[in-house]
Design a protein around this motif. Structure first.
Motif, PDB file in Angstrom:
ATOM      1  N   ASP A  77       2.736   4.295  -1.357  1.00  0.00           N
ATOM      2  CA  ASP A  77       2.327   3.627  -2.597  1.00  0.00           C
ATOM      3  C   ASP A  77       3.530   3.131  -3.391  1.00  0.00           C
ATOM      4  OD1 ASP A  77       2.885   6.325  -2.873  1.00  0.00           O
ATOM      5  OD2 ASP A  77       1.483   6.658  -4.512  1.00  0.00           O
ATOM      6  N   ASN A  78       4.648   3.828  -3.317  1.00  0.00           N
ATOM      7  CA  ASN A  78       5.857   3.339  -3.965  1.00  0.00           C
ATOM      8  C   ASN A  78       6.298   2.020  -3.335  1.00  0.00           C
ATOM      9  OD1 ASN A  78       8.276   3.756  -5.754  1.00  0.00           O
ATOM     10  ND2 ASN A  78       9.312   3.756  -3.782  1.00  0.00           N
ATOM     11  N   LYS A  79       6.215   1.964  -2.010  1.00  0.00           N
ATOM     12  CA  LYS A  79       6.557   0.728  -1.297  1.00  0.00           C
ATOM     13  C   LYS A  79       5.622  -0.405  -1.725  1.00  0.00           C
ATOM     14  CE  LYS A  79       8.428  -1.794   2.059  1.00  0.00           C
ATOM     15  NZ  LYS A  79       9.816  -2.310   1.974  1.00  0.00           N
ATOM     16  N   ASP A  80       4.327  -0.100  -1.816  1.00  0.00           N
ATOM     17  CA  ASP A  80       3.352  -1.104  -2.240  1.00  0.00           C
ATOM     18  C   ASP A  80       3.698  -1.670  -3.613  1.00  0.00           C
ATOM     19  OD1 ASP A  80       1.923  -0.428   0.048  1.00  0.00           O
ATOM     20  OD2 ASP A  80       0.503   0.853  -1.022  1.00  0.00           O
ATOM     21  N   ILE A  81       3.865  -0.762  -4.578  1.00  0.00           N
ATOM     22  CA  ILE A  81       4.080  -1.173  -5.965  1.00  0.00           C
ATOM     23  C   ILE A  81       5.380  -1.954  -6.110  1.00  0.00           C
ATOM     24  CG2 ILE A  81       4.477  -0.322  -8.315  1.00  0.00           C
ATOM     25  CD1 ILE A  81       2.575   2.052  -7.511  1.00  0.00           C
ATOM     26  N   SER A  85      -3.511 -10.272  -4.110  1.00  0.00           N
ATOM     27  CA  SER A  85      -3.310  -9.439  -2.930  1.00  0.00           C
ATOM     28  C   SER A  85      -1.927  -9.701  -2.351  1.00  0.00           C
ATOM     29  CB  SER A  85      -4.387  -9.727  -1.877  1.00  0.00           C
ATOM     30  OG  SER A  85      -5.669  -9.341  -2.360  1.00  0.00           O
ATOM     31  N   PHE A  86      -1.337  -8.669  -1.776  1.00  0.00           N
ATOM     32  CA  PHE A  86       0.042  -8.782  -1.299  1.00  0.00           C
ATOM     33  C   PHE A  86       0.254  -7.798  -0.150  1.00  0.00           C
ATOM     34  CE2 PHE A  86      -0.325  -5.722  -4.676  1.00  0.00           C
ATOM     35  CZ  PHE A  86       0.422  -4.630  -4.260  1.00  0.00           C
ATOM     36  N   LYS A 129       3.800  -0.793   5.683  1.00  0.00           N
ATOM     37  CA  LYS A 129       3.314  -1.019   7.048  1.00  0.00           C
ATOM     38  C   LYS A 129       2.666  -2.394   7.232  1.00  0.00           C
ATOM     39  CE  LYS A 129       2.476   3.906   7.837  1.00  0.00           C
ATOM     40  NZ  LYS A 129       1.469   4.931   8.199  1.00  0.00           N
ATOM     41  N   GLY A 130       2.945  -3.315   6.304  1.00  0.00           N
ATOM     42  CA  GLY A 130       2.382  -4.647   6.391  1.00  0.00           C
ATOM     43  C   GLY A 130       0.924  -4.740   6.006  1.00  0.00           C
ATOM     44  N   ASP A 131       0.361  -3.644   5.479  1.00  0.00           N
ATOM     45  CA  ASP A 131      -1.049  -3.645   5.070  1.00  0.00           C
ATOM     46  C   ASP A 131      -1.249  -4.499   3.823  1.00  0.00           C
ATOM     47  OD1 ASP A 131      -1.588  -1.905   7.118  1.00  0.00           O
ATOM     48  OD2 ASP A 131      -1.594  -0.104   5.852  1.00  0.00           O
ATOM     49  N   THR A 132      -2.419  -5.117   3.726  1.00  0.00           N
ATOM     50  CA  THR A 132      -2.770  -5.884   2.535  1.00  0.00           C
ATOM     51  C   THR A 132      -3.208  -4.933   1.428  1.00  0.00           C
ATOM     52  OG1 THR A 132      -3.457  -7.804   3.839  1.00  0.00           O
ATOM     53  CG2 THR A 132      -4.297  -7.654   1.581  1.00  0.00           C
ATOM     54  N   VAL A 133      -2.649  -5.132   0.244  1.00  0.00           N
ATOM     55  CA  VAL A 133      -2.965  -4.309  -0.920  1.00  0.00           C
ATOM     56  C   VAL A 133      -3.604  -5.198  -1.979  1.00  0.00           C
ATOM     57  CG1 VAL A 133      -2.039  -2.784  -2.703  1.00  0.00           C
ATOM     58  CG2 VAL A 133      -1.058  -2.744  -0.400  1.00  0.00           C
ATOM     59  N   TYR A 147     -11.166   1.333   0.379  1.00  0.00           N
ATOM     60  CA  TYR A 147     -10.581   0.447   1.392  1.00  0.00           C
ATOM     61  C   TYR A 147     -10.542   1.104   2.770  1.00  0.00           C
ATOM     62  CZ  TYR A 147      -9.222  -1.972  -2.850  1.00  0.00           C
ATOM     63  OH  TYR A 147      -9.257  -2.596  -4.086  1.00  0.00           O
ATOM     64  N   GLY A 148     -11.365   2.110   2.938  1.00  0.00           N
ATOM     65  CA  GLY A 148     -11.435   2.781   4.225  1.00  0.00           C
ATOM     66  C   GLY A 148     -10.720   4.126   4.214  1.00  0.00           C
ATOM     67  N   GLU A 149     -11.158   4.996   5.133  1.00  0.00           N
ATOM     68  CA  GLU A 149     -10.633   6.365   5.170  1.00  0.00           C
ATOM     69  C   GLU A 149      -9.145   6.407   5.522  1.00  0.00           C
ATOM     70  OE1 GLU A 149     -11.861  10.702   7.115  1.00  0.00           O
ATOM     71  OE2 GLU A 149     -12.906   8.873   7.729  1.00  0.00           O
ATOM     72  N   LYS A 150      -8.715   5.591   6.457  1.00  0.00           N
ATOM     73  CA  LYS A 150      -7.315   5.585   6.863  1.00  0.00           C
ATOM     74  C   LYS A 150      -6.414   5.210   5.703  1.00  0.00           C
ATOM     75  CE  LYS A 150      -4.095   3.464  10.157  1.00  0.00           C
ATOM     76  NZ  LYS A 150      -3.939   2.470  11.259  1.00  0.00           N
ATOM     77  N   PHE A 151      -6.812   4.221   4.930  1.00  0.00           N
ATOM     78  CA  PHE A 151      -6.032   3.766   3.780  1.00  0.00           C
ATOM     79  C   PHE A 151      -5.931   4.871   2.734  1.00  0.00           C
ATOM     80  CE2 PHE A 151      -5.192   1.295  -0.088  1.00  0.00           C
ATOM     81  CZ  PHE A 151      -4.265   0.378   0.362  1.00  0.00           C
ATOM     82  N   ALA A 152      -7.051   5.557   2.483  1.00  0.00           N
ATOM     83  CA  ALA A 152      -7.070   6.632   1.489  1.00  0.00           C
ATOM     84  C   ALA A 152      -6.231   7.823   1.929  1.00  0.00           C
ATOM     85  CB  ALA A 152      -8.504   7.070   1.209  1.00  0.00           C
ATOM     86  N   LYS A 153      -6.250   8.117   3.223  1.00  0.00           N
ATOM     87  CA  LYS A 153      -5.523   9.278   3.735  1.00  0.00           C
ATOM     88  C   LYS A 153      -4.024   9.041   3.889  1.00  0.00           C
ATOM     89  CE  LYS A 153      -9.082  11.894   6.193  1.00  0.00           C
ATOM     90  NZ  LYS A 153      -9.510  12.423   7.509  1.00  0.00           N
ATOM     91  N   ALA A 154      -3.581   7.817   3.614  1.00  0.00           N
ATOM     92  CA  ALA A 154      -2.162   7.505   3.796  1.00  0.00           C
ATOM     93  C   ALA A 154      -1.260   8.327   2.883  1.00  0.00           C
ATOM     94  CB  ALA A 154      -1.921   6.010   3.554  1.00  0.00           C
TER      95      ALA A 154
END
Length: 365
Positions: A195-199, A111-112, A116-120, A179-186
């Motif tokens: 998702d590019n930022k995450d990866i 996990s990282f 937005k500082g969210d855990t992925v 991981y929740g509706e908010k996460f999916a709707k991002a």
């Protein structure tokens, strides 16, 4: 994503007493069975462990559930449970003898911090003979959907890459379900951004691991994962090789050619003719001039979800710029080549992916 990608589509069933409904849902990298009370509206998870349930059958007379599932080191298992007791009883692993003869790697959860500082949530799959003091090439895998998820399931493609000496990283970035509706709707009206930022955050972390050779990294994915592969190599050149599969390159043309094109206005806040610039800004083809990473394009001629014109546009644009690109077309096959295609073609596809990465990530080019 040969058997492990899930869209949470298990059909619901009424329980024996008619007071609850059984259903399947994605849950933070797993796919479980749940009960929901008709009056109480309370939801209870009734299966356990890190697994992906593919299907189930509920017998109202006995109140028992039989279900098939996978986990990261076994592609298929069958278990049964009495719903009231909620305890899984293993029945059979049809591949038990085969698996004893193979070297199977077990992924490590990773996990990282992403956008937005969210855990992925993600996983790292290392070669079965992994040695701490050695550096390995890295392949990043990206799932489709985009509102799907990678699960705690068995992936032939990932195991083949790991068995061939690669570190494999895969994750559920923003837009994934489970991981929740908010996460999916991002990702709604925002493809390729969070998702590019995450990866890329994960790649930055992994590239600094002692065992990762940051000069030998590759990226691949199918469907929306193909979109992201195209997007990433249009925005960075840190990868030495890429493989885009059943990809999306032009959102404008795809709206009119895909069997899912009717969903695009809902995803992007309206039809393309009302917001042409926005659709084009989110199309990887807009950034094709910046693509310098050697690219293998894999696509099926019978693909109705992401029609082959998506691959053809990308291929021609790269060829006209004299970029390093190879186009592998499969006749007759559908969007599901990697999962339900003709077996010899599925094997051929895996071999070509491995050959492509080997040619760039296992040499000193």
């Amino acid at each position: 994503d040969d058997i492990g990608e899930t869209f949470g589509s298990l059909a619901p069933s009424w329980t024996k007493d008619g007071k609850e409904i059984l259903f399947g849902a994605s849950d933070e990298g797993n796919h479980h069975l749940f009960n929901i009370g008709i009056k109480s509206r309370k939801i209870k998870k009734i299966t356990e462990r890190d697994i992906q349930i593919f299907d189930y059958s509920y017998n109202r007379e006995t109140d028992k559930i039989v279900f098939t599932y996978s986990h990261p080191t076994s592609p298929a298992n069958i278990s049964v449970m009495e719903r009231s007791r909620g305890k899984m009883e293993f029945i059979i692993n049809p591949n038990e003898q085969l698996l004893k003869r193979l070297r199977i790697s077990k992924p490590e959860e990773f996990s990282f911090k992403g956008a937005k500082g969210d855990t992925v949530h993600g996983w790292i799959l290392k070669p079965p003979n992994f040695k701490k003091n050695r550096k390995y090439p890295l392949v990043v895998e990206i799932h489709g959907g985009p509102h799907a998820q990678y699960a705690n399931s068995f992936f032939h493609e990932f195991q083949i890459l790991a068995g061939s000496g690669y570190i494999v990283f895969y994750s559920n970035p923003h837009g994934s379900q489970g991981y929740g509706e908010k996460f999916a709707k991002a990702l709604v009206n925002n493809w390729g951004v969070p998702d590019n930022k995450d990866i890329m955050n994960a790649v930055d972390i992994l590239s600094r691991k002692r065992y990762t050779d940051k000069k030998r990294m590759g990226v691949t994915g199918g469907s929306y994962g193909g979109f992201m592969t195209n997007w990433i190599i249009g925005h960075t050149d840190i990868f030495r090789a890429a493989c885009t599969q059943r990809c999306v390159s032009n959102l404008i043309s795809m709206t009119g050619t895909s069997d899912g094109g009717f969903m695009m206005p809902r995803e992007f806040g309206g039809p393309w003719w009302k917001n042409l610039d926005h659709y084009w800004r989110m199309s990887p083809l807009k950034f094709v001039k910046k693509i310098k990473t050697p690219l293998l394009i894999i696509h099926s001629e019978g693909d109705m979800r992401t029609p082959i014109e998506q691959a053809e546009q990308l291929y021609i644009a790269l060829k006209l710029q004299k970029r390093k690109v190879k186009f592998l077309r499969y006749p007759e096959e559908s969007h599901g080549l990697s999962r339900i295609g003709r077996p010899d073609r599925r094997i051929h596809r895996l071999k070509k992916i491995l050959e492509w990465f080997d040619s760039y990530l296992k040499t000193k080019k």
